[in-house]
Design a protein around this motif. Sequence first.
Motif: not given
Lengths: 377, 295
Positions: A83, A79, A52, A81
Amino acid sequence: MAASALDIRDVRKDFGATSVLKGVSLSLAPGEFLVLLGPSGCGKSTLLNMIAGLDPITAGEIAIDGRVVNQVHPKDRDIAMVFQSYALYPNMSVAKNIAFGLEMRHIDRAERERRIADVSALLQIDHLLKRKPSQLSGGQRQRVAMGRALVRDPKVFLFDEPLSNLDAKLRVDMRTEIKKLHRRLGTTIVYVTHDQIEAMTLATRIAVMRAGVIEQLATPQQLYDEPANMYVGGFVGSPPMNFIPATLVENGSALAVRFAVGPQGAGGEVTLPLVDTPAAARGYVGKPVVFGLRPDALTDFSDAEAMLRPHGQRLDVEVDVLEPTGAEALTYVTLGGTTAIARVNARRAVDVGETASLLADMSHARLFDPDSEQAIG
Amino acid sequence: MTELSIHGGANTASARLGRLAIYGALAIFAAFYLMPLAVMVMTSLKDLDDIRTNSLLALPERLTTFAWSHAWNEACIGTECTGLAPYFVNSLVMAIPAVAISTFLGALNGYALTKWRFRGANLIFGLLLFGSFIPFQVVILPMAQTLGFMGLSSSVAGLVLVHTAYGINFTTLFFRNYYVSLPDDLVRAATIDGAGFFTVFWRIVLPLSPSIIVVTVIWQFTQIWNDFLFGASFTSGGSQPVTVALNNLVNTTTGVKMYNVDMAAALIAAAPTLLVYVVAGRYFIRGLTAGAVKG
């Protein structure tokens, strides 16, 4: 050859004198679902953060879609992400949360609205768009967190233990849902978890990690059938693979494993012939090996079972412990001086203290070196 | 608030007696603490004859607001008979920017120290913490020289600078301790979403900070408004804050001592901090305990 979606080349991470990642390499084709599996502290989350761009790389190279991104800011790596804590912005509505990344990229309002509508329909959260994260349930927050990633349509999705905060039932549902999404969208995903069932069900390939190295990188089935070492065999599968200390002997033209049966070897010794032994095994003749056999390859002996398993070998052994689970009973026996578990049809289970006739399917046998713990061959 | 019954609930005579004793004692303490305020308010509403002839604790015979208006714009402070009004304005002009700037910088510092941990962040935080233990008296002389050097001596702007500089320690401490409990993942998520240092601060961190902002504002406003030492040391004449002017009003009156005017002036000088507490008090309690409980 088409550019791979993600290339990790000999990546290392040191914190002072301690090495968290000791040289990790892997390559991911577009559309693959890679699960990084391992216990806490194995470096899987660190690796994800390095992909990341949230953690700097000590050495090595990471390339996304053929472009080396070592020095590229997280926002420019293409990218997204998800969490573990979801990390939804508490002060913003669901719609604002989803659109924040687009807004930061100066995508105009009309386009933002359109993409919010698409993603929220896909994830069935359209009715929640005006709510604040604090007004959502755990599962809904999880969906919003995924929506925030999906709306960006990045090259690679990164998931950091996304399901570990959900209760057991919801976790199974979301797991299925993630799998469906992956099928439908064909996105490239890197997914971190310590839950081997999650890994097995979701992944197209799994990288089993321990102490900063990848122990094995393979498809879920390969991992299950042909673990590269005892660590992988023990980590993947529930209950884990049986590791039976044995001696490798010659048995006519073939090889066989010989080990004691029952507590203190009360049942004498058995010699079970192996099928398709690798050439490397020849060097171990007369020496101790570890005979690995999955509990589902050690079952109750019925004539029908024996017919279906041409390489089945009969084994009579006293039962130590019996754990019924409904459909099957986990039968604990002593083989080669250690405990081994057999999966037995619950209706044919034998009581503790009595002798069970077990069928060892030798076509699923696996041999390990007792010192290096690596698979032989 | 939920009421917890610690005693078994036996409604015996001794239990009732105990209650009575507790409430009696509380009432006495409350009266004791409120007495000075009551005396001040009552005295400020009396005329001088009333004060001379009757007891300190007696209610006013005739209510008059003479003392209030006199204190506000007629009383002599030093040689200028302007009342407190211009000094009150000075204090506002000093306190409002100083509170705003020090609170803002404290928030920014706290955010940088917790969410963008850089090399030496802990050292800097330690030094800031150390700064909050330096007594006012120690910095007076170097501060006076600095202000002189900057051409800010004897000006309200100088006081703003001093109070801002002195306040940053405290405001940073407050915000830093509050932001420690904000999840780091929020900043990481925003970073991936493409937000930079200031965007995260404005769009995510600051909107989550109202309670700690209120705490800091109350603290800073009280400190700065009530300050006497810096005001007395670094200003003179027309640029003095209200606290210094109050002192001068009370101490330099010639002729008859006008107690009612003194009391009214003191109440005027104290009013803004009281007002801030009343308006923002409930946030204060909430803010002080924020982070103690998850959620």
